[in-house]
Write an enzyme that holds these catalytic residues in place. Sequence first.
Site, PDB file in Angstrom:
ATOM      1  N   ASP A  50       3.404  -6.434   3.273  1.00 20.69           N
ATOM      2  CA  ASP A  50       2.980  -5.362   4.187  1.00 20.69           C
ATOM      3  C   ASP A  50       3.308  -5.757   5.625  1.00 20.69           C
ATOM      4  O   ASP A  50       2.495  -5.596   6.526  1.00 20.69           O
ATOM      5  CB  ASP A  50       1.473  -5.081   4.009  1.00 20.69           C
ATOM      6  CG  ASP A  50       1.012  -3.900   4.860  1.00 20.69           C
ATOM      7  OD1 ASP A  50       1.867  -3.093   5.287  1.00 20.69           O
ATOM      8  OD2 ASP A  50      -0.205  -3.799   5.109  1.00 20.69           O
ATOM      9  N   HIS A  84       0.806  -1.220   0.000  1.00 18.96           N
ATOM     10  CA  HIS A  84       0.000   0.000   0.000  1.00 18.96           C
ATOM     11  C   HIS A  84       0.836   1.267   0.000  1.00 18.96           C
ATOM     12  O   HIS A  84       1.820   1.383   0.719  1.00 18.96           O
ATOM     13  CB  HIS A  84      -1.058   0.000   1.098  1.00 18.96           C
ATOM     14  CG  HIS A  84      -0.536  -0.025   2.507  1.00 18.96           C
ATOM     15  ND1 HIS A  84      -0.190   1.118   3.184  1.00 18.96           N
ATOM     16  CD2 HIS A  84      -0.316  -1.048   3.369  1.00 18.96           C
ATOM     17  CE1 HIS A  84       0.205   0.789   4.413  1.00 18.96           C
ATOM     18  NE2 HIS A  84       0.155  -0.513   4.548  1.00 18.96           N
ATOM     19  N   ASP A 102       6.128   0.590   6.723  1.00 17.32           N
ATOM     20  CA  ASP A 102       4.684   0.412   6.514  1.00 17.32           C
ATOM     21  C   ASP A 102       4.148   1.507   5.632  1.00 17.32           C
ATOM     22  O   ASP A 102       3.760   2.556   6.133  1.00 17.32           O
ATOM     23  CB  ASP A 102       3.975   0.392   7.880  1.00 17.32           C
ATOM     24  CG  ASP A 102       2.512   0.022   7.749  1.00 17.32           C
ATOM     25  OD1 ASP A 102       2.109  -0.460   6.680  1.00 17.32           O
ATOM     26  OD2 ASP A 102       1.773   0.217   8.738  1.00 17.32           O
ATOM     27  N   HIS A 132       3.466   2.511  12.565  1.00 13.97           N
ATOM     28  CA  HIS A 132       2.566   3.660  12.793  1.00 13.97           C
ATOM     29  C   HIS A 132       3.156   4.726  13.724  1.00 13.97           C
ATOM     30  O   HIS A 132       2.408   5.496  14.329  1.00 13.97           O
ATOM     31  CB  HIS A 132       1.215   3.206  13.371  1.00 13.97           C
ATOM     32  CG  HIS A 132       0.447   2.274  12.489  1.00 13.97           C
ATOM     33  ND1 HIS A 132      -0.759   1.726  12.858  1.00 13.97           N
ATOM     34  CD2 HIS A 132       0.708   1.797  11.250  1.00 13.97           C
ATOM     35  CE1 HIS A 132      -1.205   0.944  11.889  1.00 13.97           C
ATOM     36  NE2 HIS A 132      -0.329   0.961  10.906  1.00 13.97           N
ATOM     37  N   GLU A 140      -4.881   1.764   2.543  1.00 13.99           N
ATOM     38  CA  GLU A 140      -5.019   0.568   3.390  1.00 13.99           C
ATOM     39  C   GLU A 140      -5.272   0.984   4.833  1.00 13.99           C
ATOM     40  O   GLU A 140      -6.107   0.415   5.528  1.00 13.99           O
ATOM     41  CB  GLU A 140      -3.738  -0.281   3.307  1.00 13.99           C
ATOM     42  CG  GLU A 140      -3.844  -1.637   4.012  1.00 13.99           C
ATOM     43  CD  GLU A 140      -3.452  -1.605   5.484  1.00 13.99           C
ATOM     44  OE1 GLU A 140      -3.779  -2.550   6.207  1.00 13.99           O
ATOM     45  OE2 GLU A 140      -2.835  -0.620   5.933  1.00 13.99           O
ATOM     46  N   GLU A 141      -4.549   2.007   5.276  1.00 19.71           N
ATOM     47  CA  GLU A 141      -4.503   2.314   6.707  1.00 19.71           C
ATOM     48  C   GLU A 141      -5.841   2.714   7.317  1.00 19.71           C
ATOM     49  O   GLU A 141      -6.188   2.266   8.397  1.00 19.71           O
ATOM     50  CB  GLU A 141      -3.471   3.416   6.989  1.00 19.71           C
ATOM     51  CG  GLU A 141      -2.029   3.031   6.666  1.00 19.71           C
ATOM     52  CD  GLU A 141      -1.491   1.944   7.582  1.00 19.71           C
ATOM     53  OE1 GLU A 141      -2.226   1.439   8.430  1.00 19.71           O
ATOM     54  OE2 GLU A 141      -0.309   1.593   7.434  1.00 19.71           O
TER      55      GLU A 141
HETATM   56 ZN   LIG Z   1       0.655  -1.560   6.288  1.00 17.60          ZN
END
Ligand SMILES: [Zn+2]
Length: 459
Positions: free
Chosen positions: A356, A282, A294, A426, A328-329
């Site tokens: 991912d 993503h 990520d 994140h 995606e998130e």
């Molecule tokens: Zn991810």
Amino acid sequence: MNRIIQILIILTFFHSVAGQEVKHTKQIEKIYNAALTDGSAYNWLDFLSNQIGARLSGSLNAKRAVEWGERELQKLELDRVVLEDVMVPKWVRGSLEYASIITGPGMSINVPVCALGGSIATPAFGLRAQVVEVKSFEELEELGQDQVRGKFVFFNRAMPANLVNTFEAYSQSVNQRSSGAAKAARMGAVGVIVRSMNLRLDDFPHTGNMRYGDLPNKLRIPAAAISTNGAQLLSSMLSLNKELYFYLKQDCKNYPDVPSHNVIGELKGSTHPEEIIVVGGHLDSWDLGDGSHDDGAGIVQSMEVLNLFKKLNYRPKRTIRVVLFMNEENGLRGGTTYANNAKLKNETHIFALESDSGGFTPRGFSFEATPEQFQKIEQWSDYFKPYLADRFSLGGSGADIGPLRNGSTVLSGLRPDSQRYFDYHHAANDTFDAINKRELELGAAAMTSLIYLVDQYGF
Ligand SMILES: [Zn+2]
């Protein structure tokens, strides 16, 4: 005579199988050599992370990332590069959050927090209230409305440290982040503070998506993550003084959906063009770091698959498509839009692979497949033994390719070593310096090799 012919047929068969194996072993060797000596993944990620940076859905940077992805795929001279329209949510963090633990007049300690994605703001002057700490939704229910009303609920269940697969540990804890606010709001809480999804004790708050579900707007309460060190501190201070206050200020906001895109590049199959193999990650990321692990890593590894095929002059039998999924998130709109359009166009996807799980040393792959399909796939794991990436298992695949699940399409996820992933996931430290070039390249090589085998054998 008959017997001699029989023996000849058997010998020819084994000879050709052995010949195939030698051919595939050599091709995979070439793929690894090219990935480790002449690949583009690391330089691509350098640009995506350092020149573009964080790319939350609906942001200007997400738009720049789409333009970059399209431009770089065009340079590879594929058979087709297109943008697929996707409407995405737009949530904006606003100014930096602020939080403190207040034990008395003039006595306060700052703690690192960040708003959870999708959360509403606090009032402009912030929110000050007492705190109840819980480890589970059951514990929250047991407290009852009387003890929760007017307070912050502090969800402090740590990711279980005894699980070797850290993704399992994550899945056992993440419901506090995703639906803690909705549960606490129904019991009269004024806000929630959630322990960061991080196994390490440090000072980085980790954001991530949260949802209010069908909770009416007027009942919604702000939700923030607190760093693991902050969570430890708050918990120990609460054990000494249950009457302490917590202060939180954040001014994040949800806006109406905005248009964005998946980026798609394709090499057309030479013998079975109607059979589609997808590889992707993503393109969007959270807004605190630059999203190198990520999922910048997954993006550049997926692009590398087509790049290496072009470099090695490999013409695939089946159509191979790289998809840079958007959103995606906080919405999965890219993945769902891609699968819906594939269905509308009546396309046949035989295989989809997602990366991912960070750009760490690849250990193998997990597969969503029927027992018959997996029996076939498992035999290929020998090709990955020399590269220490031969752990093939049944299990999950990836969020973006999940909507392609239909019982016949085989879905797969790259499985890198997971011990360090949640140190960065994140958080503001998910940046390019946390990427190891060789680990990233080994992941790209393993993915390219698997796609090569699927292309050769089909299902
Ligand atoms: Zn991810």
